[in-house]
Design a protein around this motif. Structure first.
Motif, PDB file in Angstrom:
ATOM      1  N   ARG A   1      51.642  42.246  52.101  1.00 51.00           N
ATOM      2  CA  ARG A   1      51.359  43.627  51.719  1.00 51.00           C
ATOM      3  C   ARG A   1      51.294  43.770  50.196  1.00 51.00           C
ATOM      4  O   ARG A   1      50.427  44.480  49.663  1.00 51.00           O
ATOM      5  CB  ARG A   1      52.432  44.560  52.294  1.00 51.00           C
ATOM      6  CG  ARG A   1      52.155  46.031  52.032  1.00 51.00           C
ATOM      7  CD  ARG A   1      53.108  46.928  52.782  1.00 51.00           C
ATOM      8  NE  ARG A   1      54.490  46.743  52.369  1.00 51.00           N
ATOM      9  CZ  ARG A   1      55.503  47.458  52.836  1.00 51.00           C
ATOM     10  NH1 ARG A   1      55.288  48.386  53.763  1.00 51.00           N
ATOM     11  NH2 ARG A   1      56.730  47.242  52.414  1.00 51.00           N
ATOM     12  N   VAL A   2      52.180  43.071  49.501  1.00 50.66           N
ATOM     13  CA  VAL A   2      52.165  43.102  48.039  1.00 50.66           C
ATOM     14  C   VAL A   2      50.926  42.389  47.502  1.00 50.66           C
ATOM     15  O   VAL A   2      50.253  42.882  46.592  1.00 50.66           O
ATOM     16  CB  VAL A   2      53.455  42.450  47.482  1.00 50.66           C
ATOM     17  CG1 VAL A   2      53.320  42.189  45.998  1.00 50.66           C
ATOM     18  CG2 VAL A   2      54.652  43.348  47.740  1.00 50.66           C
ATOM     19  N   LEU A   3      50.588  41.234  48.065  1.00 47.86           N
ATOM     20  CA  LEU A   3      49.442  40.459  47.585  1.00 47.86           C
ATOM     21  C   LEU A   3      48.127  41.210  47.766  1.00 47.86           C
ATOM     22  O   LEU A   3      47.179  41.008  46.993  1.00 47.86           O
ATOM     23  CB  LEU A   3      49.373  39.116  48.314  1.00 47.86           C
ATOM     24  CG  LEU A   3      50.476  38.110  47.977  1.00 47.86           C
ATOM     25  CD1 LEU A   3      50.306  36.844  48.805  1.00 47.86           C
ATOM     26  CD2 LEU A   3      50.464  37.784  46.497  1.00 47.86           C
ATOM     27  N   ALA A   4      48.077  42.059  48.768  1.00 47.11           N
ATOM     28  CA  ALA A   4      46.852  42.833  49.014  1.00 47.11           C
ATOM     29  C   ALA A   4      46.517  43.755  47.849  1.00 47.11           C
ATOM     30  O   ALA A   4      45.365  44.163  47.682  1.00 47.11           O
ATOM     31  CB  ALA A   4      46.997  43.645  50.297  1.00 47.11           C
ATOM     32  N   MET A   5      47.515  44.068  47.030  1.00 41.77           N
ATOM     33  CA  MET A   5      47.301  44.928  45.861  1.00 41.77           C
ATOM     34  C   MET A   5      46.911  44.133  44.611  1.00 41.77           C
ATOM     35  O   MET A   5      46.730  44.692  43.539  1.00 41.77           O
ATOM     36  CB  MET A   5      48.573  45.732  45.582  1.00 41.77           C
ATOM     37  CG  MET A   5      48.922  46.728  46.690  1.00 41.77           C
ATOM     38  SD  MET A   5      47.712  48.048  46.806  1.00 41.77           S
ATOM     39  CE  MET A   5      48.107  48.998  45.349  1.00 41.77           C
ATOM     40  N   LYS A   6      46.808  42.820  44.756  1.00 44.91           N
ATOM     41  CA  LYS A   6      46.395  41.931  43.673  1.00 44.91           C
ATOM     42  C   LYS A   6      47.247  42.115  42.410  1.00 44.91           C
ATOM     43  O   LYS A   6      46.735  42.335  41.310  1.00 44.91           O
ATOM     44  CB  LYS A   6      44.920  42.139  43.330  1.00 44.91           C
ATOM     45  CG  LYS A   6      43.978  41.895  44.501  1.00 44.91           C
ATOM     46  CD  LYS A   6      42.527  42.095  44.106  1.00 44.91           C
ATOM     47  CE  LYS A   6      41.598  41.840  45.284  1.00 44.91           C
ATOM     48  NZ  LYS A   6      40.171  42.029  44.925  1.00 44.91           N
ATOM     49  N   PRO A   7      48.572  42.006  42.549  1.00 46.54           N
ATOM     50  CA  PRO A   7      49.441  42.221  41.384  1.00 46.54           C
ATOM     51  C   PRO A   7      49.439  41.032  40.431  1.00 46.54           C
ATOM     52  O   PRO A   7      49.137  39.900  40.813  1.00 46.54           O
ATOM     53  CB  PRO A   7      50.819  42.379  42.026  1.00 46.54           C
ATOM     54  CG  PRO A   7      50.752  41.493  43.223  1.00 46.54           C
ATOM     55  CD  PRO A   7      49.348  41.642  43.739  1.00 46.54           C
ATOM     56  N   LYS A   8      49.797  41.296  39.191  1.00 45.62           N
ATOM     57  CA  LYS A   8      49.974  40.232  38.199  1.00 45.62           C
ATOM     58  C   LYS A   8      51.421  39.733  38.197  1.00 45.62           C
ATOM     59  O   LYS A   8      51.696  38.611  37.783  1.00 45.62           O
ATOM     60  CB  LYS A   8      49.618  40.747  36.805  1.00 45.62           C
ATOM     61  CG  LYS A   8      48.150  41.125  36.634  1.00 45.62           C
ATOM     62  CD  LYS A   8      47.885  41.650  35.227  1.00 45.62           C
ATOM     63  CE  LYS A   8      46.425  42.022  35.035  1.00 45.62           C
ATOM     64  NZ  LYS A   8      46.164  42.557  33.666  1.00 45.62           N
ATOM     65  N   TYR A   9      52.336  40.597  38.666  1.00 47.61           N
ATOM     66  CA  TYR A   9      53.755  40.272  38.691  1.00 47.61           C
ATOM     67  C   TYR A   9      54.354  40.767  40.009  1.00 47.61           C
ATOM     68  O   TYR A   9      53.958  41.808  40.524  1.00 47.61           O
ATOM     69  CB  TYR A   9      54.493  40.932  37.512  1.00 47.61           C
ATOM     70  CG  TYR A   9      53.872  40.615  36.176  1.00 47.61           C
ATOM     71  CD1 TYR A   9      54.222  39.459  35.483  1.00 47.61           C
ATOM     72  CD2 TYR A   9      52.902  41.455  35.628  1.00 47.61           C
ATOM     73  CE1 TYR A   9      53.623  39.150  34.271  1.00 47.61           C
ATOM     74  CE2 TYR A   9      52.301  41.151  34.420  1.00 47.61           C
ATOM     75  CZ  TYR A   9      52.657  40.005  33.749  1.00 47.61           C
ATOM     76  OH  TYR A   9      52.052  39.694  32.563  1.00 47.61           O
ATOM     77  N   ILE A  10      55.308  40.009  40.538  1.00 50.26           N
ATOM     78  CA  ILE A  10      55.989  40.407  41.772  1.00 50.26           C
ATOM     79  C   ILE A  10      57.489  40.276  41.588  1.00 50.26           C
ATOM     80  O   ILE A  10      57.985  39.266  41.070  1.00 50.26           O
ATOM     81  CB  ILE A  10      55.557  39.541  42.975  1.00 50.26           C
ATOM     82  CG1 ILE A  10      54.053  39.657  43.220  1.00 50.26           C
ATOM     83  CG2 ILE A  10      56.318  39.955  44.232  1.00 50.26           C
ATOM     84  CD1 ILE A  10      53.549  38.770  44.361  1.00 50.26           C
ATOM     85  N   CYS A  11      58.220  41.304  42.013  1.00 50.24           N
ATOM     86  CA  CYS A  11      59.687  41.275  42.025  1.00 50.24           C
ATOM     87  C   CYS A  11      60.165  41.056  43.456  1.00 50.24           C
ATOM     88  O   CYS A  11      59.713  41.741  44.371  1.00 50.24           O
ATOM     89  CB  CYS A  11      60.251  42.600  41.509  1.00 50.24           C
ATOM     90  SG  CYS A  11      59.831  42.979  39.800  1.00 50.24           S
ATOM     91  N   PHE A  12      61.073  40.110  43.634  1.00 60.16           N
ATOM     92  CA  PHE A  12      61.680  39.832  44.940  1.00 60.16           C
ATOM     93  C   PHE A  12      63.156  40.189  44.883  1.00 60.16           C
ATOM     94  O   PHE A  12      63.889  39.688  44.030  1.00 60.16           O
ATOM     95  CB  PHE A  12      61.551  38.354  45.299  1.00 60.16           C
ATOM     96  CG  PHE A  12      60.165  37.904  45.675  1.00 60.16           C
ATOM     97  CD1 PHE A  12      59.788  37.833  47.003  1.00 60.16           C
ATOM     98  CD2 PHE A  12      59.250  37.545  44.704  1.00 60.16           C
ATOM     99  CE1 PHE A  12      58.512  37.411  47.360  1.00 60.16           C
ATOM    100  CE2 PHE A  12      57.976  37.118  45.042  1.00 60.16           C
ATOM    101  CZ  PHE A  12      57.600  37.046  46.384  1.00 60.16           C
TER     102      PHE A  12
END
Length: 222
Positions: free
Chosen positions: A143-154
């Motif tokens: 779901r997060v990758l679908a937004m094409k982010p440059k940064y991800i917080c886990f």
């Protein structure tokens, strides 16, 4: 670059963060560690825009965090936060269609590509209640990758996973970093942090105690 600059935060007059400053580069995996109550979760909530700062700044590629720049930042929550009334596919395409205004066909096409890369394309029509913990984790990542982010917080990505699934999630995170995504992980799992991180930031009593390479950190504490 994701920049956290001189962040300060208090709750009811009690300081919980003081002069928190660090950077995360694209393709870098940084683990934020510390004892419970040290300020890790508050830091992540501020970075993701869920908590306001008393003073300081969060910058994404030199621009202040706001409604537009926040689109470049994804958040994978500890409890996954999937919509229970939606299928896996619907969970993934909801934000791209309504926030990024992507055509439904294109959103679904990308969703299936992501699900395939995460080896759960067969779960597209399932609901969250029909998934295992590891599958929910992958859907949350999709779901997060679908937004094409440059940064991800886990947020504590391994807290509900067995050792095998922990290893699998670690490999997924490493692959994301190879694609140029900057990763910030809040975790208590020191073994996991050692395996995946390029850098460790340790918070103690709301202040940064160490900000060093993973190799240097684990040489210090051994």
């Amino acid at each position: 670059m994701l920049q956290v600059v001189d962040i300060k935060k208090s709750f009811k007059g009690i300081k919980v963060l003081e002069n928190i400053t660090f950077n995360i580069n694209r393709g870098e995996i940084v683990s934020l560690i510390g004892e419970s109550g040290a300020g890790k979760t508050t830091t992540m909530r501020i970075i993701s825009g869920l908590e306001k700062v008393d003073s300081g700044h969060v910058l994404i590629d030199s621009e202040e965090l706001n409604k537009d720049t926040r689109k470049n930042l994804g958040m994978v929550f500890q409890g996954f936060n999937l919509f229970p009334h939606m299928t896996v596919l619907q969970n993934i395409i909801e934000a791209p269609i309504n926030v990024l205004k992507i055509d439904k066909y294109e959103a679904e096409k990308r969703a299936f590509q992501i699900l395939k890369s995460l080896a759960i394309e067969d779960k597209a029509k399932n609901y969250p209640c029909e998934l295992s913990g590891g599958q929910k984790q992958r859907v949350a990542i999709a779901r997060v990758l679908a937004m094409k982010p440059k940064y991800i917080c886990f947020d504590e990505p391994t807290s509900a996973l067995d050792p095998k699934l922990t290893l699998e999630v670690g490999e997924i995170i490493k692959e994301l970093s190879k694609e140029g995504i900057g990763i910030l992980i809040v975790t208590h799992d020191m073994i996991f942090a050692k395996k995946v991180s390029s850098r460790i930031i340790e918070i103690n009593n709301g202040r940064i105690l160490r900000n060093v390479s993973s190799e240097e950190f684990f040489n210090i504490i051994v």
